[in-house]
Design an enzyme around this catalytic site. Structure first.
Site, PDB file in Angstrom:
ATOM      1  N   LYS A 116       0.811  -1.219   0.000  1.00  0.00           N
ATOM      2  CA  LYS A 116       0.000   0.000   0.000  1.00  0.00           C
ATOM      3  C   LYS A 116       0.843   1.267   0.000  1.00  0.00           C
ATOM      4  O   LYS A 116       0.445   2.282  -0.551  1.00  0.00           O
ATOM      5  CB  LYS A 116      -0.897   0.016   1.223  1.00  0.00           C
ATOM      6  CG  LYS A 116      -2.017  -0.981   1.180  1.00  0.00           C
ATOM      7  CD  LYS A 116      -2.947  -0.638   2.326  1.00  0.00           C
ATOM      8  CE  LYS A 116      -4.093  -1.579   2.446  1.00  0.00           C
ATOM      9  NZ  LYS A 116      -5.094  -1.044   3.366  1.00  0.00           N
ATOM     10  N   GLY A 165      -9.116  -4.513   7.050  1.00  0.00           N
ATOM     11  CA  GLY A 165      -9.128  -3.609   8.201  1.00  0.00           C
ATOM     12  C   GLY A 165      -8.137  -3.981   9.302  1.00  0.00           C
ATOM     13  O   GLY A 165      -8.116  -3.359  10.357  1.00  0.00           O
ATOM     14  N   LEU A 203      -8.833  11.047   8.449  1.00  0.00           N
ATOM     15  CA  LEU A 203      -9.886  11.963   7.992  1.00  0.00           C
ATOM     16  C   LEU A 203     -11.221  11.508   8.589  1.00  0.00           C
ATOM     17  O   LEU A 203     -11.801  10.526   8.129  1.00  0.00           O
ATOM     18  CB  LEU A 203      -9.998  11.954   6.459  1.00  0.00           C
ATOM     19  CG  LEU A 203      -8.727  12.238   5.656  1.00  0.00           C
ATOM     20  CD1 LEU A 203      -9.004  12.139   4.161  1.00  0.00           C
ATOM     21  CD2 LEU A 203      -8.189  13.624   5.991  1.00  0.00           C
ATOM     22  N   ASN A 290      -7.407  -2.386  -5.283  1.00  0.00           N
ATOM     23  CA  ASN A 290      -7.566  -3.833  -5.156  1.00  0.00           C
ATOM     24  C   ASN A 290      -7.501  -4.445  -6.542  1.00  0.00           C
ATOM     25  O   ASN A 290      -8.287  -4.091  -7.426  1.00  0.00           O
ATOM     26  CB  ASN A 290      -8.897  -4.174  -4.492  1.00  0.00           C
ATOM     27  CG  ASN A 290      -8.920  -3.762  -3.030  1.00  0.00           C
ATOM     28  OD1 ASN A 290      -9.861  -3.155  -2.564  1.00  0.00           O
ATOM     29  ND2 ASN A 290      -7.857  -4.053  -2.304  1.00  0.00           N
ATOM     30  N   ARG A 292      -8.381  -7.115  -8.079  1.00  0.00           N
ATOM     31  CA  ARG A 292      -9.243  -8.312  -8.190  1.00  0.00           C
ATOM     32  C   ARG A 292     -10.686  -7.857  -8.288  1.00  0.00           C
ATOM     33  O   ARG A 292     -10.970  -6.669  -8.156  1.00  0.00           O
ATOM     34  CB  ARG A 292      -9.088  -9.162  -6.931  1.00  0.00           C
ATOM     35  CG  ARG A 292      -9.347  -8.303  -5.699  1.00  0.00           C
ATOM     36  CD  ARG A 292      -9.583  -9.081  -4.457  1.00  0.00           C
ATOM     37  NE  ARG A 292      -9.491  -8.272  -3.273  1.00  0.00           N
ATOM     38  CZ  ARG A 292     -10.444  -7.505  -2.783  1.00  0.00           C
ATOM     39  NH1 ARG A 292     -11.596  -7.414  -3.401  1.00  0.00           N
ATOM     40  NH2 ARG A 292     -10.279  -6.806  -1.677  1.00  0.00           N
ATOM     41  N   VAL A 295     -16.182  -7.778  -3.774  1.00  0.00           N
ATOM     42  CA  VAL A 295     -17.442  -8.371  -3.302  1.00  0.00           C
ATOM     43  C   VAL A 295     -18.629  -7.598  -3.888  1.00  0.00           C
ATOM     44  O   VAL A 295     -19.608  -8.178  -4.353  1.00  0.00           O
ATOM     45  CB  VAL A 295     -17.494  -8.313  -1.752  1.00  0.00           C
ATOM     46  CG1 VAL A 295     -18.835  -8.802  -1.235  1.00  0.00           C
ATOM     47  CG2 VAL A 295     -16.349  -9.103  -1.131  1.00  0.00           C
TER      48      VAL A 295
END
Ligand code: ADP
Length: 446
Positions: A116, A165, A203, A290, A292, A295
């Protein structure tokens, strides 16, 4: 086109991929762990093959076993779904070495976006604004203190290998920095085997807005209208909708164009999602990408009337993108993630589904792989079904979803349907007046 697709995943996403592959005329191979023998994805594929015991590390994450399954069944393509191996660059590399097509981005793009902190640097080069923070891994607490002071509190530690997360810690004052640094490091190490962290400005009143992209191997990339994913609990999405009620047409054009250009600059291939935080002044900041299928991809499919997975398979086979960036959208779509958990305490509720009545009708889509008699097991994801509603307006989509959930009966396990029902009837939600902190306040008030 390929002739046989192996789906390296389980449950609803495996079934959803099998469906699209069959519509394209491909034969399908399901892999399954021992307890998943009678799972719907295994029962409905043309062929099925057991790849190990319940533990994911010995089955759905076991690359040698999955490659053997592909070899035995003579599959010429593999789709990884989401989770498990979907963002592991070793997987497409091994597929390539074995002469099997990988339905996803190349390893080089996964590597670029998988870390990231590196992705932040890369996207800055591609002119996407990023949240103020450390431009590389935070080596120690002295450095963390310096950066936190510079960007000002509150700040958030994030794991470079992060996902789901985990390894994220908000720090509201300097006195808590050291303690949270070490907690986040330990969490990241336990979850990803990598304790590296970076630091960002936190934020508080932001929106999680994400933009779906798809790119072919010929350099064509398009970006779709945003998805609003601010309804979250513990950084996990619970309900998503598109378009976002918070975003106007002018801002929409700006963010979609910025993503299209950034994705183009790295010659993005296959499906991917660029995630942003958008503050109350409508400034957007790149958070992560991401590499991929997500969901929540069905809500985009609903408003565009397209099948993203079919398109992804076709472009993996070398086809040109079959639609352009001026594709029109229709109406509004919402997805509720139905999880096997207590709606009040969030305690997981695995167990056998004794009776099941799913909703239907115009504008309702249910992505699931459960049936009456099926057991939701504690070792896998708690997602039972994704219920998706689409209508000509947001107001009608909310009503449609509410009715669909009222008409859903799942006996044997607890689900979060009661939580979704109270959310869908909350006046602030109905007005579209919510941000990423909304759920926390909503749950306290309940
Ligand atoms: P993961 O990959 O672990 O899901 P993300 O980077 O996608 O983590 O962030 C998940 C959620 O965490 C976001 O949708 C948002 O609610 C919250 N979050 C992440 N970074 C920040 C930030 N800098 N400020 C406020 N909230 C944040």
């Amino acid at each position: 086109m390929f002739s046989k697709l192996l789906v390296a995943n389980r449950a609803e996403i495996a079934l959803r991929i099998i469906r699209s592959a069959r519509e394209l005329g491909l034969k399908t191979v399901a892999i399954y762990s021992e307890p998943d023998k009678d799972s719907l994805h295994a029962l409905l594929a043309d062929e099925k093959i057991c790849i190990g015991p319940a533990k994911s590390s010995e089955s759905y994450l076991n690359i040698p076993n999955i490659m053997s399954a592909a070899e035995i069944t003579k599959a010429d393509a593999i789709h990884p779904g989401y989770g498990f191996l979907a963002e592991n660059p070793r997987f497409p590399e091994i597929c390539e070495a074995e002469g099997i097509a990988f339905v996803g981005p190349p390893a080089s793009i996964m590597r670029l976006m998988g870390n990231k902190s590196k992705a932040r640097q890369e996207m800055q080069k591609a002119k996407l604004p990023v949240i103020p923070g450390s431009n590389k891994i935070v080596e120690d607490i002295v450095e963390a203190k310096k950066i936190a002071q510079k960007i000002s509190y509150p700040v958030i530690f994030k794991a470079v290998a992060g996902g789901g997360g985990r390894g994220m810690r908000v720090v509201r004052s300097p006195s808590l920095l050291e303690e949270q640094f070490s907690i986040a490091q330990n969490e990241a190490n336990a979850a990803f085997g990598d304790s590296s962290l970076y630091l960002e400005k936190y934020l508080p009143k932001a929106h999680h807005i994400e933009v779906q992209v798809i790119g072919d191997k010929k350099g064509n990339v398009i970006a779709f209208v945003e998805r609003e994913c601010s309804i979250q609990r513990k950084y996990q999405k619970l309900l998503e909708e598109t378009p976002s009620p918070f975003i106007d047409e002018k801002f929409r054009r700006k963010i979609v164009k910025a993503v299209q250009e950034a994705a183009n600059s790295i010659r993005y291939q296959s499906l991917g999602t660029f995630e942003f935080l958008v503050d109350d002044k409508k400034k957007f900041y790149f958070m992560e990408a991401n590499t991929r299928v997500q969901v929540e991809h069905p809500i985009t499919e609903m408003i565009y009337g397209i099948d993203l997975i079919k398109e992804q398979i076709k472009i993996a086979a070398g086809n040109k993108l079959s639609f352009s960036s001026d594709q029109k959208t229709r109406g509004h779509s919402i997805e509720c993630r139905i999880n096997a958990e207590d709606a009040e305490t969030f305690i997981p509720s695995p167990g056998k589904i004794e009776f099941l009545a799913l909703p239907g009708g115009e504008g309702i889509r249910v992505d699931t792989a459960v049936y009456a008699g099926w057991e939701i097991r504690a070792e896998y994801d708690s997602l039972v079904a994704k219920i998706v509603a689409a209508a000509s307006s947001r107001e009608d989509a909310i009503k449609k979803m509410y009715t669909a959930l009222e008409m859903t009966t799942i006996v044997g396990i607890k689900t979060n349907i009661p939580l979704h029902l109270s959310l869908l009837s909350n006046s602030e939600f109905v007005r579209g007046d919510y941000d990423i902190q909304f759920m926390e306040k909503f749950l306290q008030k309940k």
